[in-house]
Design an enzyme around this catalytic site. Structure first.
Site, PDB file in Angstrom:
ATOM      1  N   HIS A 141      -2.105 -11.297  12.474  1.00 20.25           N
ATOM      2  CA  HIS A 141      -1.625 -10.007  11.987  1.00 20.25           C
ATOM      3  C   HIS A 141      -1.267  -9.152  13.206  1.00 20.25           C
ATOM      4  CE1 HIS A 141      -1.096  -6.367   9.794  1.00 20.25           C
ATOM      5  NE2 HIS A 141      -2.133  -5.784  10.329  1.00 20.25           N
ATOM      6  N   GLU A 191       0.829  -1.192   0.000  1.00 19.05           N
ATOM      7  CA  GLU A 191       0.000   0.000   0.000  1.00 19.05           C
ATOM      8  C   GLU A 191       0.871   1.253   0.000  1.00 19.05           C
ATOM      9  OE1 GLU A 191      -1.860   0.850   4.088  1.00 19.05           O
ATOM     10  OE2 GLU A 191      -1.681  -1.336   4.065  1.00 19.05           O
ATOM     11  N   CYS A 201      -3.222  -4.412   4.680  1.00 18.13           N
ATOM     12  CA  CYS A 201      -2.172  -5.292   5.199  1.00 18.13           C
ATOM     13  C   CYS A 201      -2.311  -6.750   4.776  1.00 18.13           C
ATOM     14  CB  CYS A 201      -2.131  -5.206   6.722  1.00 18.13           C
ATOM     15  SG  CYS A 201      -1.669  -3.565   7.335  1.00 18.13           S
TER      16      CYS A 201
END
Length: 415
Positions: A303, A137, A175
């Protein structure tokens, strides 16, 4: 000159002090790096260069890229090699250390370095890779792929003049831009008519955050820099991908509008119903559909956007500290966004034993989660012997250099 060859090039990754003595550079062995060449205008193409070098005794050990012919077929697709790249520059805030890119590094350079290490670890001939996904990103371009540059630098696929016979594509889902492609890579290498025997997936980010005190600046305490690359195939597999599950919802907990330099986030909204809801759902459904429970797994990889979210969700799901703490690398490297869960998985693969089962659950704002169950094979021991650069080395790198906040902001922005 005096029997030595000298090449006009750049020594990079050096923060020069006022009392710097150039004589200290003479006669030292160097390793080539792929970096940005210089800063250019906003409307120009970002130039890159391979005539940049770091000192061999001041980064990480040189590793020869040695091609090794695969010997064993597997019924299920899986990981055949992986690599992680983290800059040696860090900033420390309390108990958290975060990786900082040097001035000539960005998401492209981290992707190249991670991909190179994955090829070395796998022993795979780069010409056999038929597909590459690069999730990020923080692409330096709004319109232009990272993957094309990475594919050409790593010489993926057969070379035809200045063309590579490989399909290269960028992906973006916050993500989970890279972890979401694990299943696509597995499906592709398993389909007999795809003509793709191996696929590479890279998550790479120079994680963005506004300066402290500015709107969105709360993220600045957690963002890091780095990349992780994984090669998928059905030969010489070190971890089979047994099954996966994904969930998605339109939950705008984190976003960056077109033309805006820094992202914004929804404050406490980013916990519930964003991160917690999606990770909990993906992990729980994965275990339910597989008729498994937390105690069946050797490790859980969540994560890790900050130090608290992954610990809270792991305990909430019923995992013990010895199952999830080895995966949580955010306090050492920061939140590497697309690379975050991939770096955590690498930390586990560095220590996992044959037949260990691993549950990986990524998260991407906007929002969604992917859950995977992996089973480690016997070949992980053999390939581990090829690794000089693992997560432990990167975390304890004796040449780590800490910078102050003003230097961190300059490096982060490539200024």
């Amino acid at each position: 000159h005096n029997g030595k060859i000298r090449v006009p090039a750049r020594i990079t990754d050096q923060l020069l002090k006022d009392n710097f003595d150039p004589a200290l550079l003479e006669g030292r062995e160097v390793i080539p790096r792929f970096r940005r060449r210089c800063s250019v205008g906003k409307s120009d193409v970002v130039p890159t260069i391979s005539l940049a070098f770091t000192f061999a005794d001041q980064y990480y050990p040189y590793q020869e890229y040695k091609i090794i012919q695969p010997t064993q077929d597997y019924e299920l697709p899986g990981i055949v090699g992986y690599g992680v790249y983290i800059s040696r520059f860090r900033i420390k805030d309390g108990s958290i250390e975060r990786a900082v890119p040097f001035i000539d590094e960005d998401s492209v350079t981290a992707a190249v370095e991670a991909g190179k290490l994955a090829l070395i670890h796998s022993g795979l001939d780069s010409r056999l890779v038929g597909k590459i996904y690069v999730g990020s990103e923080s692409n330096p371009y709004a319109v232009k792929p990272i993957a094309a540059k990475v594919a050409q630098v790593l010489q993926l696929g057969e070379s035809d003049g200045d063309l590579q016979a490989v399909d290269a594509i960028d992906t973006e889902f916050a993500c989970k831009a890279a972890s979401g492609m694990f299943k696509d890579a597995c499906a592709l290498v398993s389909y007999p008519r795809s003509n793709v025997n191996y696929a590479m997936v890279i998550g790479s980010d120079n994680s963005q955050a506004a300066p402290r005190g500015c709107p969105g600046g709360e993220l600045d305490a957690f963002v890091g820099y780095g990349g992780a690359a994984y090669l998928f195939g059905k030969k010489d597999v070190i971890a089979e991908v047994e099954v996966w599950y994904s969930c998605t919802s339109d939950t705008p907990d984190f976003w960056r509008r077109d033309g805006e330099h820094y992202p914004m986030h929804g404050g406490r909204f980013t916990g519930d119903p964003a991160y917690n809801k999606h990770v909990r759902n993906a992990a729980s459904k994965m275990m339910e559909k597989s008729n498994m429970k937390p105690s069946d797994f050797a490790y859980f990889v969540p994560h890790q956007p900050n130090p608290t979210f992954p610990v809270r969700i792991a305990k909430d799901l019923g995992f013990k500290e010895e199952q999830f703490l080895p995966a949580i690398q955010m306090p050492k490297f920061g939140n590497t966004y697309s690379g975050a869960s991939l770096v955590g998985l690498a930390a586990i693969l560095d220590i996992a034993k044959p037949n260990d089962q691993i549950l990986v659950t990524s998260y991407g704002s906007g929002a969604g989660s992917d859950a995977y169950i992996l089973r480690v094979t016997n070949q992980i021991i053999e390939k581990r012997a090829r690794q000089k650069v693992n997560i432990k080395f990167l975390a304890e790198n004796p040449f780590t250099e800490f910078v102050d906040y003003s230097t961190y902001r300059r490096l982060k922005q490539g200024m």
